[in-house]
Design a protein around this motif. Structure first.
Motif, PDB file in Angstrom:
ATOM      1  N   ILE A   1     -10.318  -7.125   6.841  1.00 58.56           N
ATOM      2  CA  ILE A   1      -8.991  -6.519   6.913  1.00 58.56           C
ATOM      3  C   ILE A   1      -7.920  -7.601   6.826  1.00 58.56           C
ATOM      4  O   ILE A   1      -6.975  -7.502   6.037  1.00 58.56           O
ATOM      5  CB  ILE A   1      -8.841  -5.705   8.223  1.00 58.56           C
ATOM      6  CG1 ILE A   1      -9.757  -4.477   8.196  1.00 58.56           C
ATOM      7  CG2 ILE A   1      -7.384  -5.309   8.466  1.00 58.56           C
ATOM      8  CD1 ILE A   1      -9.951  -3.818   9.553  1.00 58.56           C
ATOM      9  N   GLY A   2      -8.052  -8.631   7.636  1.00 60.26           N
ATOM     10  CA  GLY A   2      -7.072  -9.719   7.657  1.00 60.26           C
ATOM     11  C   GLY A   2      -6.966 -10.445   6.339  1.00 60.26           C
ATOM     12  O   GLY A   2      -5.863 -10.795   5.889  1.00 60.26           O
TER      13      GLY A   2
ATOM     14  N   ALA B   1      -0.481  -2.009   2.018  1.00 59.38           N
ATOM     15  CA  ALA B   1      -1.607  -2.165   2.943  1.00 59.38           C
ATOM     16  C   ALA B   1      -2.740  -1.196   2.626  1.00 59.38           C
ATOM     17  O   ALA B   1      -3.902  -1.611   2.535  1.00 59.38           O
ATOM     18  CB  ALA B   1      -1.127  -1.973   4.379  1.00 59.38           C
ATOM     19  N   THR B   2      -2.433   0.082   2.451  1.00 54.95           N
ATOM     20  CA  THR B   2      -3.505   1.041   2.180  1.00 54.95           C
ATOM     21  C   THR B   2      -4.156   0.777   0.827  1.00 54.95           C
ATOM     22  O   THR B   2      -5.380   0.909   0.690  1.00 54.95           O
ATOM     23  CB  THR B   2      -2.985   2.492   2.249  1.00 54.95           C
ATOM     24  OG1 THR B   2      -1.851   2.645   1.394  1.00 54.95           O
ATOM     25  CG2 THR B   2      -2.609   2.871   3.666  1.00 54.95           C
TER      26      THR B   2
ATOM     27  N   ALA C   1      -9.050  -1.144  -1.923  1.00 55.95           N
ATOM     28  CA  ALA C   1      -9.648  -1.989  -2.968  1.00 55.95           C
ATOM     29  C   ALA C   1     -10.654  -2.978  -2.388  1.00 55.95           C
ATOM     30  O   ALA C   1     -11.618  -3.354  -3.054  1.00 55.95           O
ATOM     31  CB  ALA C   1      -8.551  -2.730  -3.734  1.00 55.95           C
ATOM     32  N   ALA C   2     -10.457  -3.369  -1.128  1.00 49.67           N
ATOM     33  CA  ALA C   2     -11.361  -4.325  -0.477  1.00 49.67           C
ATOM     34  C   ALA C   2     -12.541  -3.636   0.206  1.00 49.67           C
ATOM     35  O   ALA C   2     -13.361  -4.289   0.861  1.00 49.67           O
ATOM     36  CB  ALA C   2     -10.587  -5.154   0.541  1.00 49.67           C
TER      37      ALA C   2
ATOM     38  N   ALA D   1      -8.107   4.264   6.113  1.00 47.43           N
ATOM     39  CA  ALA D   1      -6.925   3.898   6.899  1.00 47.43           C
ATOM     40  C   ALA D   1      -6.011   5.098   7.096  1.00 47.43           C
ATOM     41  O   ALA D   1      -5.851   5.936   6.215  1.00 47.43           O
ATOM     42  CB  ALA D   1      -6.163   2.773   6.204  1.00 47.43           C
ATOM     43  N   ILE D   2      -5.424   5.156   8.273  1.00 52.42           N
ATOM     44  CA  ILE D   2      -4.434   6.175   8.616  1.00 52.42           C
ATOM     45  C   ILE D   2      -3.139   5.452   8.951  1.00 52.42           C
ATOM     46  O   ILE D   2      -3.141   4.520   9.761  1.00 52.42           O
ATOM     47  CB  ILE D   2      -4.885   7.022   9.821  1.00 52.42           C
ATOM     48  CG1 ILE D   2      -6.189   7.750   9.509  1.00 52.42           C
ATOM     49  CG2 ILE D   2      -3.797   8.002  10.235  1.00 52.42           C
ATOM     50  CD1 ILE D   2      -6.833   8.397  10.723  1.00 52.42           C
TER      51      ILE D   2
END
Length: 121
Positions: free
Chosen positions: A18-19, A49-50, A55-56, A61-62
């Motif tokens: 995530i980071g 961000a979403t 893509a990663a 995610a919400i």
């Protein structure tokens, strides 16, 4: 500002992914943490961000708008009084954490009603 809630089933490995994804995209994390295999972070750019998280491979995610509220944390009972104001106003609290400026990040069902209940600007 927005809270982004991201599944983090692999703990540190998930947070690393995530980071890294958010960092490479220039999305700053202004506060947050992880508990019960779910990460919550305060962000300014939910669209980027979403997109980069999906893509990663960090999907699910919400994103929710938040209320940032001052809390005199050195005063015993301050958090209870804050929460009482939300309860009395019928506001549902989904998550709560602090940002890098020591404000409470309140992830609620109704930001405007929470703002009115707390008398926040």
């Amino acid at each position: 500002m927005f809270d982004i809630e991201v599944p983090a089933p692999e703990g540190a490995r998930s947070l690393m992914q995530i980071g890294q994804a958010l960092g490479l995209a220039g999305v700053g994390l202004e506060g947050g943490g992880m508990w019960s295999s779910v990460a919550h972070y305060l962000i300014a750019d939910p669209e980027t961000a979403t997109r980069v998280l999906a893509a990663a491979g960090c999907g699910g995610a919400i994103v929710r708008p938040v209320l940032l509220a001052e809390l005199d944390a050195d005063v015993p009972g301050a958090l209870a009084r804050m929460m009482r104001s939300l309860v009395d106003a019928g506001v549902t609290l989904h998550a709560q954490y602090s940002d890098h400026d020591n404000r409470k990040v309140l992830v609620v069902d109704d930001v405007e009603r929470a703002r009115e209940a707390l008398g926040a600007a």
